[in-house]
Design an enzyme around this catalytic site. Structure first.
Site, PDB file in Angstrom:
ATOM      1  N   ASN A  92       0.766  -1.176   0.025  1.00  0.00           N
ATOM      2  CA  ASN A  92      -0.015  -0.136   0.169  1.00  0.00           C
ATOM      3  C   ASN A  92       1.053   1.184   0.021  1.00  0.00           C
ATOM      4  O   ASN A  92       2.043   1.282   0.137  1.00  0.00           O
ATOM      5  CB  ASN A  92      -0.721   0.026   1.167  1.00  0.00           C
ATOM      6  CG  ASN A  92      -0.350  -0.098   2.633  1.00  0.00           C
ATOM      7  OD1 ASN A  92       0.433   0.867   2.762  1.00  0.00           O
ATOM      8  ND2 ASN A  92      -0.420  -1.201   3.340  1.00  0.00           N
ATOM      9  N   LYS A 151       9.406 -16.741 -10.041  1.00  0.00           N
ATOM     10  CA  LYS A 151       8.789 -15.739 -10.465  1.00  0.00           C
ATOM     11  C   LYS A 151       7.634 -16.385 -11.494  1.00  0.00           C
ATOM     12  O   LYS A 151       7.915 -17.376 -12.506  1.00  0.00           O
ATOM     13  CB  LYS A 151       9.427 -14.720 -11.347  1.00  0.00           C
ATOM     14  CG  LYS A 151       8.617 -13.734 -12.082  1.00  0.00           C
ATOM     15  CD  LYS A 151       9.778 -12.850 -13.013  1.00  0.00           C
ATOM     16  CE  LYS A 151       8.638 -11.844 -13.544  1.00  0.00           C
ATOM     17  NZ  LYS A 151       9.532 -11.175 -14.822  1.00  0.00           N
ATOM     18  N   LYS A 205     -13.473   1.061  16.381  1.00  0.00           N
ATOM     19  CA  LYS A 205     -12.084   0.536  16.230  1.00  0.00           C
ATOM     20  C   LYS A 205     -11.232   0.593  17.755  1.00  0.00           C
ATOM     21  O   LYS A 205     -10.840  -0.522  18.277  1.00  0.00           O
ATOM     22  CB  LYS A 205     -10.860   1.099  15.441  1.00  0.00           C
ATOM     23  CG  LYS A 205     -11.290   0.672  13.824  1.00  0.00           C
ATOM     24  CD  LYS A 205     -10.582   1.463  12.933  1.00  0.00           C
ATOM     25  CE  LYS A 205     -11.071   1.039  11.667  1.00  0.00           C
ATOM     26  NZ  LYS A 205     -10.570   1.472  10.484  1.00  0.00           N
ATOM     27  N   LYS A 252     -10.850  -3.106  19.208  1.00  0.00           N
ATOM     28  CA  LYS A 252      -9.379  -3.561  19.172  1.00  0.00           C
ATOM     29  C   LYS A 252      -8.880  -3.347  20.413  1.00  0.00           C
ATOM     30  O   LYS A 252      -7.613  -3.408  20.992  1.00  0.00           O
ATOM     31  CB  LYS A 252      -8.525  -2.667  18.227  1.00  0.00           C
ATOM     32  CG  LYS A 252      -8.859  -2.895  16.805  1.00  0.00           C
ATOM     33  CD  LYS A 252      -7.932  -2.373  16.023  1.00  0.00           C
ATOM     34  CE  LYS A 252      -8.649  -2.440  14.484  1.00  0.00           C
ATOM     35  NZ  LYS A 252      -7.324  -2.597  13.409  1.00  0.00           N
TER      36      LYS A 252
END
Ligand code: CTP
Length: 406
Positions: A212, A291, A345, A349
């Site tokens: 990301n 690969k 959250k 969490k």
């Protein structure tokens, strides 16, 4: 003007680590000069330090005919004097004001902050005389970077190993910059802060991965702010192109599973843990050892259907084992219902604080500024747009307040 760190090197086997210490100080932008005891020269040739520092290495009281009072000029040049490794003998001499060679005479003449990192055999370290000498030095304001435990060169196992070099660097820089900083700036002294930062890369094959856009800047800013406030910092970092803040111990990882393992090692000893990493939620179920070729039918099919499995939630896993007084901070990057989602959250969490970011409009990813809300079980504080470094300070201040029950 460039500040000068005077590194004192005394005679024990850990001397070889002083060369790396010199490099770390230079990397942090300081000028380094080295003074050695005669015994230290039996372990490492002064040429090593001369080559690293491009400065003469001071050893004997009368070695420099051009400077008959060498100990005074050395003492005056130093903005901080760090003796690493420091033997039991040299610690004892300094504690009692004995000045019978250049290093100990310089220590007596030096008005700059003094940092001592002892290293010796476990029995010498634990001897009442050594402990009393170190306590005497500490009472006088000398910073002692305590020896670590482990396998010692003499074959014994126990305390006496030279402390982690990053701990010596942070203590030295704190002593050096501490004069300029107010007392309030060192509110994390004696605390251990663990920070996760950056993205994780989840391999598909040796070339491809799922990742990301996280730059890691926020987590690195937190690590830097924490070390500046006197904390011992472990930064568990995914792949980023940032230099590690000076004095921070960096554990480099690639995948979420590696990040989890590093957190499992560090978390239990932490006082504050900040989970700012953008952990990949999923990883490929299998990783090809070669690969995957588009031209190969089987490989191509595998590429088109990469099966994903969920990664563990590192923050939630760690927070489950949280002990009383330990503060867990998480992040929530949201596009809508920012505070409401952050609160969910926080509860799910079991975090103590969630730093909620609105994503989009140039805010958050890769930028130097950030706008956030600090969400706790008791409320929500909306902060204005500010630099990531200032935000890091605000987050740490809130974490300290939570830890002290405020
Ligand atoms: N986090 C983590 N491990 C994961 C995923 C997230 O430790 N596998 C932490 C992040 O470091 C951050 C917080 O959890 O502190 C929130 O992460 P985020 O990705 O925003 O939330 P998610 O729980 O993944 O929820 P959603 O995708 O629904 O927003």
């Amino acid at each position: 003007m460039e500040k000068t760190i005077l590194v004192g090197v005394t005679g024990c086997i850990a001397v070889y680590k002083s060369a790396e210490l010199v490099r770390l100080f230079q990397k942090a932008g300081y000028r380094v000069k080295v003074v050695m005891t005669e015994h230290a020269t039996h372990f490492v040739d002064p040429l090593t330090f001369r080559s690293l520092t491009h400065e003469p290495v001071a050893i004997g009281l009368f070695d420099d005919p051009s400077d008959p009072i060498h100990h005074i000029s050395l003492a005056e040049e130093a903005d901080v004097f760090v003796i690493a490794p420091c033997t039991a003998n040299v610690a004892a001499k300094i504690a009692h004001g004995i000045a019978d060679d250049l290093l100990t005479t310089t220590a007596l003449a030096c008005t700059a902050p003094l940092v001592v990192a002892p290293a010796m055999n476990v029995h010498m370290y634990e001897a009442a005389a050594t402990q009393e000498n170190l306590a005497t030095l500490e009472k006088r304001g000398v910073r002692i970077v305590e020896a670590g435990s482990g396998y010692l060169a003499c074959g014994d196992v126990g305390r006496g190993r030279l402390a982690d070099l990053n701990d010596i660097v942070s203590a030295t820089i704190a002593a050096l910059e501490g004069d300029a900083a107010s007392d309030g700036d060192q509110d994390l002294a004696g605390k251990h802060v663990v920070v996760t930062a950056g993205p994780t890369y989840e391999p598909i094959d040796p070339v491809r991965f799922i990742g990301n856009r996280s730059s890691g800047k926020m987590g690195y800013a937190i690590a830097q702010a924490a070390v500046e406030r006197g904390a011992r910092v472990t930064l568990i970092s995914g792949p980023v192109s940032l230099d590690a803040p000076t004095g921070v111990q960096v554990v480099r990882v690639q995948t979420a599973l590696e990040m989890l393992a590093a957190c499992e090692d560090a978390f239990s000893q932490s006082d504050i843990a900040v989970f700012s990493a953008a952990v990949a939620d999923m990883r490929p179920e299998t990783v090809s050892d070669h690969k995957l070729k588009k031209s190969d039918t089987e490989d191509s099919a595998a590429l088109q259907q990469v099966r994903l499995v969920a990664n563990p939630d590192i923050l939630a896993t760690m927070a489950q084992g949280k002990r009383a007084g330990q503060v867990v901070v998480g992040f929530a990057a949201e596009t809508n219902d920012v505070v409401e989602n952050a609160r969910k959250k926080l509860e799910a969490k079991r975090a103590d604080l969630i730093v909620a970011n609105r994503i989009g409009e140039g805010v958050a990813f890769g930028t130097d500024d950030n706008q956030a809300s600090l969400v706790t079980p008791d409320g929500c504080e909306d902060l204005p747009l500010m630099s990531k470094h200032d935000l890091a300070d605000r987050i740490l201040t809130r974490a300290v307040e939570i830890g002290s029950g405020c």
